[in-house]
Design a protein around this motif. Structure first.
Motif, short mmCIF file in Angstrom:
data_model
loop_
_atom_site.label_atom_id
_atom_site.label_comp_id
_atom_site.label_asym_id
_atom_site.label_seq_id
_atom_site.Cartn_x
_atom_site.Cartn_y
_atom_site.Cartn_z
N ALA A 115 -16.00 -3.49 -32.60
CA ALA A 115 -15.34 -4.41 -32.97
C ALA A 115 -14.89 -4.81 -31.04
CB ALA A 115 -14.59 -4.35 -33.68
N ASP B 268 -16.32 -10.05 -32.65
CA ASP B 268 -15.84 -10.18 -33.98
C ASP B 268 -14.54 -9.97 -34.15
OD1 ASP B 268 -18.49 -9.30 -33.27
OD2 ASP B 268 -18.07 -7.32 -32.98
N LEU C 183 -14.48 -0.09 -37.43
CA LEU C 183 -14.68 -1.38 -38.18
C LEU C 183 -13.48 -1.62 -39.32
CD1 LEU C 183 -18.22 -1.75 -38.12
CD2 LEU C 183 -16.88 -2.19 -36.39
N LEU D 210 -11.17 -4.30 -38.34
CA LEU D 210 -11.37 -6.08 -38.39
C LEU D 210 -10.40 -6.26 -39.73
CD1 LEU D 210 -15.51 -6.41 -38.20
CD2 LEU D 210 -13.29 -6.84 -36.44
#
Length: 448
Positions: A102, A106, A139, A142
């Motif tokens: 990330a 992002d 991830l 996120l």
């Protein structure tokens, strides 16, 4: 079995920062190489839409340029394209490079998408084997839910992703908004017919390189020009080669980007050279515009060079070789002297007005009933089909669906198209007439 879908298809937007594999994923979803893929950030510069099919469901997949909230210049333009896709899509697929993890970009994209009311699927791309799956866990940071590990290049888990996309789609697609700003015009034609000269004439300055050597223009070049008191966004494109798969290197990507420019445009101006015979390449360029469903203006350049013999010969060529697009608006111009160029805006407006025209359903059916009474469809297998109802399913371009008790021959469908054009014009736009057969057994099934 493919389910029948009238009207606009659901839209799936593929978004993410540059070079995470968005176009590769688009190609995987489509099952063919349609989007340009190159190991260089920024190859995709615009929103490009393709029709896809999975498990009998058709939908539109939209490839976008790299998303970068801090970008300036061309990068900022790419960002606007991607953001527009986010606003108009039914499902958003955020693609992240699992090998990189990330990034700040992002995270910024995720913050925007968390506020969106659209379903968002997070894809961890480049997970080519089990060893790579360890990178996916990061991830979760996120805040977009569970990352879906995928290898767009090798197809790993792409089927599972497509199932998730279908599950996330709404029952009916959102009402699509049209982007504000100058209308988009693709200027296309085979090499060296004068496209760059016309752009320079319209822009009143040297925007594009002009050379007698074919192939000077490689990338599509955007120019905002004022024509007929209105701003237009013209895209000067590389001359289309005979076949994309025979080109290599820069020519290959130039050909693909030209096709993408047609897809991204609303109307295409196909430029022909008056002093040269209408060729197979010219016909192929026109076919690409028609197949893309874009409004069409045919501009014949170098008109000032014609003598009487060539003029008569050209008229015969047009009558013979362009018979299938008699509906296209046509203008004779000279890019070098400016003759006729000022009238181009009127032709663009006429073509776009037809492209966006919608016929009221009651008026449409009243006309078709009278037409069928006068000229009924031919019998097939001893029985003549009856047309029960006609509706206009879509615009941009106009699409009509005929509900009939039996199959309608291709000749009769062409007859219907011709009569629709005679009644409502549709100058400058392709129109599509499709048939849905509904017989007595269908009615009985619906009642039961």
């Amino acid at each position: 079995m493919t389910e029948n879908q009238d009207g606009p298809l659901p839209v799936v937007a593929i978004v993410g920062r540059p070079n995470v594999g968005k176009s590769t994923l688009v190609n995987r979803i489509l099952g063919r190489r349609a989007a340009v893929v190159q190991d260089t950030p920024g190859v995709t510069r615009d929103r490009i839409s393709y029709e896809a099919l999975w498990n009998g469901k058709r939908f539109t997949v939209m490839d976008t340029g790299g998303w970068d909230p801090k970008a300036t210049g061309m990068g900022a333009s790419i960002t606007r394209q991607a953001e527009f896709a986010m606003q108009t899509a039914d499902v958003i697929v955020l693609v992240v490079d699992s090998q990189v993890g990330a990034t700040d970009t992002d995270l910024a994209a995720a913050r925007v998408l968390r506020r969106s009311d659209r379903p968002v699927i997070l894809v961890a791309n480049k997970v080519d084997d089990e060893r790579s799956e360890a990178n996916v866990a990061e991830l979760w940071s996120l805040g977009m839910g569970e990352p879906q590990p995928v290898s767009a290049l090798h197809g790993r888990s792409s089927g599972d992703l497509l199932d998730l996309i279908l599950d996330a789609m709404p029952e009916a697609p959102r009402e699509q908004e049209h982007e504000e700003g100058p209308r988009r015009v693709a200027l296309v034609g085979r090499p060296n017919v004068g496209k760059s000269s016309l752009i320079n004439r319209l822009a009143k300055e040297e925007r594009s390189v002009v050379d007698s050597v074919a192939g000077t223009t490689v990338d599509p070049v955007d120019s905002i020009v004022t024509l007929g008191g209105e701003e237009w966004r013209f895209v000067d494109t590389a001359g289309l080669r005979r076949k994309v798969n025979t080109a290599s290197g820069m020519e290959y990507y130039a050909s693909l980007r030209t096709e993408a420019a047609i897809q991204a445009a609303e109307v295409a101006v196909v430029l022909l050279a008056a002093d040269e015979v209408i060729s197979e390449q010219d016909q192929r360029v026109i076919s690409q515009v028609v197949e893309a469903g874009r409004a069409l203006v045919i501009a014949i350049n170098k008109w000032d060079t014609l003598d009487e013999d060539r003029h008569d010969q050209l008229e015969r060529e047009i009558e013979r070789d362009l018979a299938r697009v008699k509906w296209a608006t046509r203008i004779n111009i000279s890019a070098s002297t400016g003759r006729g160029v000022g009238k181009l805006a009127d032709h663009l407006r006429w073509a776009l007005a037809s492209w966006e025209k919608r016929v009221p359903t009651a008026e449409l059916n009243q006309f078709v009933r009278a037409l069928v009474q006068e000229t009924p469809p031919p019998a097939r297998g001893g029985r003549a089909p009856k047309i029960k109802y006609v509706t206009q399913a879509d615009v941009r371009p106009p699409r009509f669906v005929v509900f009939s008790t039996g199959f309608l021959e291709a000749g009769y469908r062409r007859f219907l198209e011709r009569k629709l054009r005679e009644q409502w014009g549709f100058a400058g736009t392709p129109i599509e007439v499709s048939v849905k057969v509904r017989d007595a057994r269908d009615r009985d099934a619906r009642k039961s």
